[in-house]
Design a protein around this motif. Structure first.
Motif, PDB file in Angstrom:
ATOM      1  N   PHE A   5      21.441  37.454  14.430  1.00 54.90           N
ATOM      2  CA  PHE A   5      22.862  37.560  14.775  1.00 54.90           C
ATOM      3  C   PHE A   5      23.292  39.029  14.729  1.00 54.90           C
ATOM      4  O   PHE A   5      22.706  39.817  13.992  1.00 54.90           O
ATOM      5  CB  PHE A   5      23.709  36.733  13.795  1.00 54.90           C
ATOM      6  N   PRO A   6      24.334  39.398  15.470  1.00 51.93           N
ATOM      7  CA  PRO A   6      24.739  40.814  15.490  1.00 51.93           C
ATOM      8  C   PRO A   6      25.375  41.277  14.176  1.00 51.93           C
ATOM      9  O   PRO A   6      25.426  42.466  13.911  1.00 51.93           O
ATOM     10  CB  PRO A   6      25.744  40.888  16.640  1.00 51.93           C
ATOM     11  N   LYS A   7      25.866  40.360  13.361  1.00 55.14           N
ATOM     12  CA  LYS A   7      26.485  40.696  12.068  1.00 55.14           C
ATOM     13  C   LYS A   7      25.967  39.725  11.020  1.00 55.14           C
ATOM     14  O   LYS A   7      25.406  38.676  11.371  1.00 55.14           O
ATOM     15  CB  LYS A   7      28.017  40.551  12.144  1.00 55.14           C
ATOM     16  N   GLN A   8      26.226  40.046   9.744  1.00 58.49           N
ATOM     17  CA  GLN A   8      25.860  39.097   8.691  1.00 58.49           C
ATOM     18  C   GLN A   8      26.507  37.741   8.983  1.00 58.49           C
ATOM     19  O   GLN A   8      27.701  37.675   9.288  1.00 58.49           O
ATOM     20  CB  GLN A   8      26.346  39.612   7.337  1.00 58.49           C
ATOM     21  N   ILE A  48      31.460  34.551  13.321  1.00 61.19           N
ATOM     22  CA  ILE A  48      31.341  35.647  14.297  1.00 61.19           C
ATOM     23  C   ILE A  48      31.887  35.176  15.647  1.00 61.19           C
ATOM     24  O   ILE A  48      31.462  34.132  16.150  1.00 61.19           O
ATOM     25  CB  ILE A  48      29.855  36.049  14.481  1.00 61.19           C
ATOM     26  N   PRO A  49      32.798  35.941  16.247  1.00 68.28           N
ATOM     27  CA  PRO A  49      33.331  35.511  17.553  1.00 68.28           C
ATOM     28  C   PRO A  49      32.388  35.902  18.687  1.00 68.28           C
ATOM     29  O   PRO A  49      32.749  36.651  19.590  1.00 68.28           O
ATOM     30  CB  PRO A  49      34.666  36.266  17.639  1.00 68.28           C
ATOM     31  N   PHE A  50      31.154  35.425  18.623  1.00 68.25           N
ATOM     32  CA  PHE A  50      30.137  35.845  19.587  1.00 68.25           C
ATOM     33  C   PHE A  50      29.018  34.809  19.584  1.00 68.25           C
ATOM     34  O   PHE A  50      28.571  34.388  18.525  1.00 68.25           O
ATOM     35  CB  PHE A  50      29.569  37.197  19.146  1.00 68.25           C
ATOM     36  N   ILE A  51      28.563  34.411  20.797  1.00 67.50           N
ATOM     37  CA  ILE A  51      27.410  33.509  20.873  1.00 67.50           C
ATOM     38  C   ILE A  51      26.649  33.833  22.142  1.00 67.50           C
ATOM     39  O   ILE A  51      27.252  34.125  23.168  1.00 67.50           O
ATOM     40  CB  ILE A  51      27.842  32.028  20.830  1.00 67.50           C
TER      41      ILE A  51
END
Ligand SMILES: NC(=O)c1ccc[n+]([C@@H]2O[C@H](COP(=O)([O-])OP(=O)(O)OC[C@H]3O[C@@H](n4cnc5c(N)ncnc54)[C@H](OP(=O)(O)O)[C@@H]3O)[C@@H](O)[C@H]2O)c1
Length: 221
Positions: free
Chosen positions: A188-191, A197-200
Motif C-alpha cells: 500500500f502507498p501508506k501505512q 487510505i483514500p486510494f485503491i
C-alpha cells in the motif's frame, strides 16, 4: 456425472475460498486440480477433507478439464484465459480483465444467468467485483419494477481485496506498531495498520475529478 475442475490461483485468498465453497455446496466435482505458479508446485491446499497438491500452470494440460475457476491478476488472466478457453474448458474469471469485453458475458447468477448461452464466444465468463456483485442482486428487482437511471455508490474496501500480500502487510504492521514500530509500506502507498487510505488500485481517467460538466452538473475544477 460431475465436472473436472481446475482452480487457478489456488494458493491465494480467493482460490482457497473457491475450493472451500465448491466442497461446501457439494458442487458435482469428479476431479479437482489446484493450480498456481511454479514456486507453489506440491504446496498442499484443502478441498474439504481432502488435501490437493498444487500443479504448475505452465505444465498443466487444460484440455483435460471442463471448468476453470480463474483467480489471479487481471494481467495474468488477459494472457491465460483466452489460451485456456481455446483448449476447451469454460473459464470463469474473477479478475477485471474481461468485464468490459463485448464477447464475454459478465454474469451474476441471480441477475442474468441466461447470458451463459453466449459464453462459448471465447469460452470465458467474467464476474463483477465484490462490491458490484452483491449490489446488483439488490438492485435487480427494483430495476424490474421501476427502471433505475442512476445509482450513487460509495464503497469501503477491505485489505483482503489486495490479496494475501495485502493481508500480510496489515498483519505485520499491526504487530509492529506495538513492538518495534510498523515496517515500511510495500503493498500500500501508506501505512495500512490502524489507517484508512483514500486510494485503491491505480489512478485512471475515472478517478480524476471532472474537467467538463457531465449530466448538467457543475465541474469540480
Ligand atoms: N470478483 C471478486 O469479487 C473478487 C474478490 C477479491 C479478489 N478478486 C480478484 O481475484 C484475483 C485473486 O485475488 P486474491 O486475493 O486471491 O490474490 P492472492 O491472494 O494474491 O493470490 C494470487 C494467486 O495467484 C497465483 N499466481 C500469481 N502469479 C501467478 C503466475 N505467474 N502463475 C500462476 N499463478 C500465479 C498465486 O500463486 P502463487 O502462490 O504460486 O504465487 C496465488 O494463488 C485478483 O484478480 C482479484 O482482483 C475478485
Amino acid at each position: 456425472m460431475g465436472y473436472r475442475v481446475a482452480v487457478v490461483g489456488a494458493t491465494g485468498n480467493v482460490g482457497r475460498e473457491m475450493l472451500n465453497i465448491l466442497e461446501e455446496v457439494e458442487f458435482p466435482v469428479d476431479r479437482i486440480h489446484a493450480i498456481a505458479s511454479r514456486k507453489s508446485i506440491g504446496v498442499e491446499v484443502s478441498f474439504g477433507e481432502k488435501i490437493v497438491k498444487c500443479e504448475d500452470v505452465e505444465q498443466f494440460d487444460f484440455s483435460t478439464v471442463d471448468l476453470v475457476l480463474m483467480s489471479v491478476s487481471g494481467s495474468f488472466s488477459k494472457i491465460w484465459s483466452p489460451k485456456i478457453g481455446e483448449a476447451g474448458p469454460i473459464v470463469i474469471d474473477n479478475s477485471s480483465a474481461f468485464r468490459m469485453d463485448p464477447d464475454v458475458p459478465l454474469i451474476v447468477p441471480e441477475v442474468n444467468p441466461d447470458d451463459v448461452e453466449w459464453a462459448d464466444r471465447k469460452n470465458i465468463i467474467a464476474n463483477p467485483n465484490c462490491s458490484t456483485a452483491q449490489l446488483v442482486v439488490a438492485l435487480k428487482p427494483l430495476h424490474d419494477r421501476a427502471r433505475i437511471k442512476r445509482v450513487v455508490v460509495s464503497t469501503y474496501q477491505s485489505v483482503s481485496g489486495a490479496g494475501k500480500e495485502g493481508m500480510d502487510e496489515l498483519w505485520d504492521q499491526t504487530k509492529g506498531v506495538f513492538v518495534l514500530g510498523a515496517p515500511e509500506p510495500k503493498k500500500f502507498p501508506k501505512q495500512i495498520a490502524f489507517n484508512v487510505i483514500p486510494f485503491i488500485g491505480a489512478f485512471n481517467d475515472e478517478a480524476i475529478p471532472m474537467k467538463k460538466p457531465r449530466c448538467g452538473m457543475k465541474p469540480t475544477r
